[in-house]
Design a protein around this motif. Structure first.
Motif, PDB file in Angstrom:
ATOM      1  N   ILE A 106       0.825  -1.223   0.000  1.00 35.69           N
ATOM      2  CA  ILE A 106       0.000   0.000   0.000  1.00 35.69           C
ATOM      3  C   ILE A 106       0.857   1.270   0.000  1.00 35.69           C
ATOM      4  O   ILE A 106       0.418   2.313  -0.479  1.00 35.69           O
ATOM      5  CB  ILE A 106      -0.992  -0.017   1.193  1.00 35.69           C
ATOM      6  CG1 ILE A 106      -2.179   0.919   0.941  1.00 35.69           C
ATOM      7  CG2 ILE A 106      -0.293   0.298   2.525  1.00 35.69           C
ATOM      8  CD1 ILE A 106      -3.345   0.717   1.889  1.00 35.69           C
ATOM      9  N   THR A 107       2.086   1.178   0.493  1.00 39.84           N
ATOM     10  CA  THR A 107       2.947   2.382   0.546  1.00 39.84           C
ATOM     11  C   THR A 107       3.360   2.850  -0.843  1.00 39.84           C
ATOM     12  O   THR A 107       3.870   3.959  -0.992  1.00 39.84           O
ATOM     13  CB  THR A 107       4.220   2.152   1.394  1.00 39.84           C
ATOM     14  OG1 THR A 107       5.059   1.203   0.733  1.00 39.84           O
ATOM     15  CG2 THR A 107       3.898   1.675   2.788  1.00 39.84           C
ATOM     16  N   ILE A 164      -4.073   6.935   1.620  1.00 40.53           N
ATOM     17  CA  ILE A 164      -4.035   5.528   2.024  1.00 40.53           C
ATOM     18  C   ILE A 164      -4.457   5.468   3.487  1.00 40.53           C
ATOM     19  O   ILE A 164      -4.264   6.421   4.247  1.00 40.53           O
ATOM     20  CB  ILE A 164      -2.656   4.851   1.834  1.00 40.53           C
ATOM     21  CG1 ILE A 164      -1.575   5.475   2.728  1.00 40.53           C
ATOM     22  CG2 ILE A 164      -2.246   4.837   0.376  1.00 40.53           C
ATOM     23  CD1 ILE A 164      -0.300   4.630   2.812  1.00 40.53           C
ATOM     24  N   ALA A 191       1.164   8.928  -1.806  1.00 42.14           N
ATOM     25  CA  ALA A 191      -0.185   9.370  -1.398  1.00 42.14           C
ATOM     26  C   ALA A 191      -0.099  10.730  -0.701  1.00 42.14           C
ATOM     27  O   ALA A 191       0.849  10.995   0.036  1.00 42.14           O
ATOM     28  CB  ALA A 191      -0.804   8.346  -0.449  1.00 42.14           C
ATOM     29  N   ALA A 217      -7.146   4.136  -0.649  1.00 46.87           N
ATOM     30  CA  ALA A 217      -6.785   2.704  -0.592  1.00 46.87           C
ATOM     31  C   ALA A 217      -6.783   2.225   0.858  1.00 46.87           C
ATOM     32  O   ALA A 217      -6.229   2.891   1.744  1.00 46.87           O
ATOM     33  CB  ALA A 217      -5.408   2.484  -1.213  1.00 46.87           C
ATOM     34  N   CYS A 223      -6.361  -2.825  -0.971  1.00 50.54           N
ATOM     35  CA  CYS A 223      -4.981  -3.222  -1.250  1.00 50.54           C
ATOM     36  C   CYS A 223      -4.636  -4.438  -0.394  1.00 50.54           C
ATOM     37  O   CYS A 223      -4.542  -4.335   0.835  1.00 50.54           O
ATOM     38  CB  CYS A 223      -4.035  -2.061  -0.951  1.00 50.54           C
ATOM     39  SG  CYS A 223      -2.320  -2.492  -1.282  1.00 50.54           S
ATOM     40  N   LEU A 225       1.276   3.074  -3.455  1.00 54.34           N
ATOM     41  CA  LEU A 225       0.131   3.510  -4.262  1.00 54.34           C
ATOM     42  C   LEU A 225       0.025   5.035  -4.354  1.00 54.34           C
ATOM     43  O   LEU A 225       0.013   5.731  -3.336  1.00 54.34           O
ATOM     44  CB  LEU A 225      -1.172   2.943  -3.692  1.00 54.34           C
ATOM     45  CG  LEU A 225      -1.302   1.417  -3.718  1.00 54.34           C
ATOM     46  CD1 LEU A 225      -2.686   0.999  -3.228  1.00 54.34           C
ATOM     47  CD2 LEU A 225      -1.041   0.862  -5.113  1.00 54.34           C
ATOM     48  N   ASN A 242      -4.103   3.609   7.166  1.00 49.97           N
ATOM     49  CA  ASN A 242      -3.154   2.849   7.984  1.00 49.97           C
ATOM     50  C   ASN A 242      -3.911   2.077   9.054  1.00 49.97           C
ATOM     51  O   ASN A 242      -4.790   2.635   9.708  1.00 49.97           O
ATOM     52  CB  ASN A 242      -2.168   3.827   8.647  1.00 49.97           C
ATOM     53  CG  ASN A 242      -1.128   3.121   9.494  1.00 49.97           C
ATOM     54  OD1 ASN A 242      -0.933   1.912   9.369  1.00 49.97           O
ATOM     55  ND2 ASN A 242      -0.453   3.865  10.350  1.00 49.97           N
TER      56      ASN A 242
END
Ligand code: AR6
Length: 176
Positions: free
Chosen positions: A15-16, A23, A74, A116, A156, A18, A25
Motif C-alpha cells: 500500500i505504501t 491511504i 499518497a 486505498a 490493497c 500507491l 493505515n
C-alpha cells in the motif's frame, strides 16, 4: 477495475507504493507506529510522520485521524484503529465497520477522489479474514452508494489469497 463494482478496485501489493489521494493505515491507539502495515507506512513516509502523529493525542478503536503523506506517493494518510479479535462477541464487527466509515468521512472532508485500504485488523489483531472482508466490502459499498466521493476505493491486499476473498465478496454483493 472490477466490472461488478465499478468504483471498487482490488489490488495486490504494498500500500505504501500507491499513488492515490489517501491511504489508510491499520494503526494502534497510540498512533506512534508499530509492525505490519503501520511499520511499513512509517518507514516509507519518514520521521516527519511520527512527529505529526505525536500531536494527535492517539485515536480510539473504530475512529480515524488524518495526517499528511510526507515521502509517500499518497497525499494523505488516514490512521484508523481496528478492533482486536476477541471471538466476535465484543462488538468487533461494529468497530471494524466504523473504521471504514470514519476513514471515508475524513477522505470526503479532504475531497479525496481515490482512497486505498489495507485489510484492517486481519494481521496482528487476528480478525478472521473472511469475516473482515465482508465487513469491509459491505461498509464501503454502502458508503459510496450514498457519496459521490471517493470516486474509487482500492482494497490493497498483501497477498493473492486475500484478494480472492475480496473478489468473492464483491461477487456476492453483485448477486444480492
Ligand atoms: N501493504 C498492504 N497490506 C499490508 C502491508 C503493506 N505494506 N503490510 C501488511 N499488510 P497488520 P492489524 C497487511 O498486522 O491486524 C501494528 O503493529 C497484512 O497482511 O498490519 O490491524 C499496529 O501498530 C494484514 O492482512 O494490522 C497495531 O498495533 C493487514 O495488512 C497492529 O499492528 C493488517 O495487518 C494492528 O493490527
Amino acid at each position: 477495475m472490477s466490472e461488478i463494482a465499478p468504483r471498487i478496485d482490488v489490488h495486490v501489493g504494498d500500500i505504501t507504493k500507491l499513488a492515490v489521494d489517501a491511504i489508510v493505515n491499520a494503526a494502534n491507539t497510540s498512533l506512534l507506529g508499530g509492525g505490519g502495515v503501520d511499520g511499513a507506512i512509517h518507514r516509507a513516509a519518514g520521521p516527519e510522520l511520527l512527529a505529526e502523529c505525536r500531536t494527535l493525542n492517539g485515536c480510539k478503536v473504530g475512529d480515524a485521524k488524518l495526517t499528511k503523506g510526507y515521502k509517500l506517493p499518497a497525499h494523505y494518510i488516514i490512521h484508523t484503529v481496528g478492533p482486536v479479535w476477541q471471538g466476535g462477541g465484543k462488538g468487533e464487527a461494529q468497530l471494524l465497520a466504523s473504521c471504514y466509515r470514519r476513514s471515508l468521512e475524513l477522505a470526503v472532508a479532504k475531497d479525496c477522489r481515490t482512497v486505498a485500504f489495507p485489510a484492517i485488523s486481519t494481521g496482528v489483531y487476528r480478525y478472521p479474514k473472511d469475516q473482515a472482508t465482508q465487513v469491509a466490502v459491505d461498509t464501503v459499498s454502502a458508503f459510496i452508494s450514498q457519496n459521490a466521493v471517493p470516486e474509487t476505493v482500492v482494497f490493497c491486499c498483501f497477498d493473492q489469497q486475500t484478494a480472492e476473498l475480496y473478489q468473492q465478496a464483491l461477487l456476492r454483493l453483485a448477486g444480492a
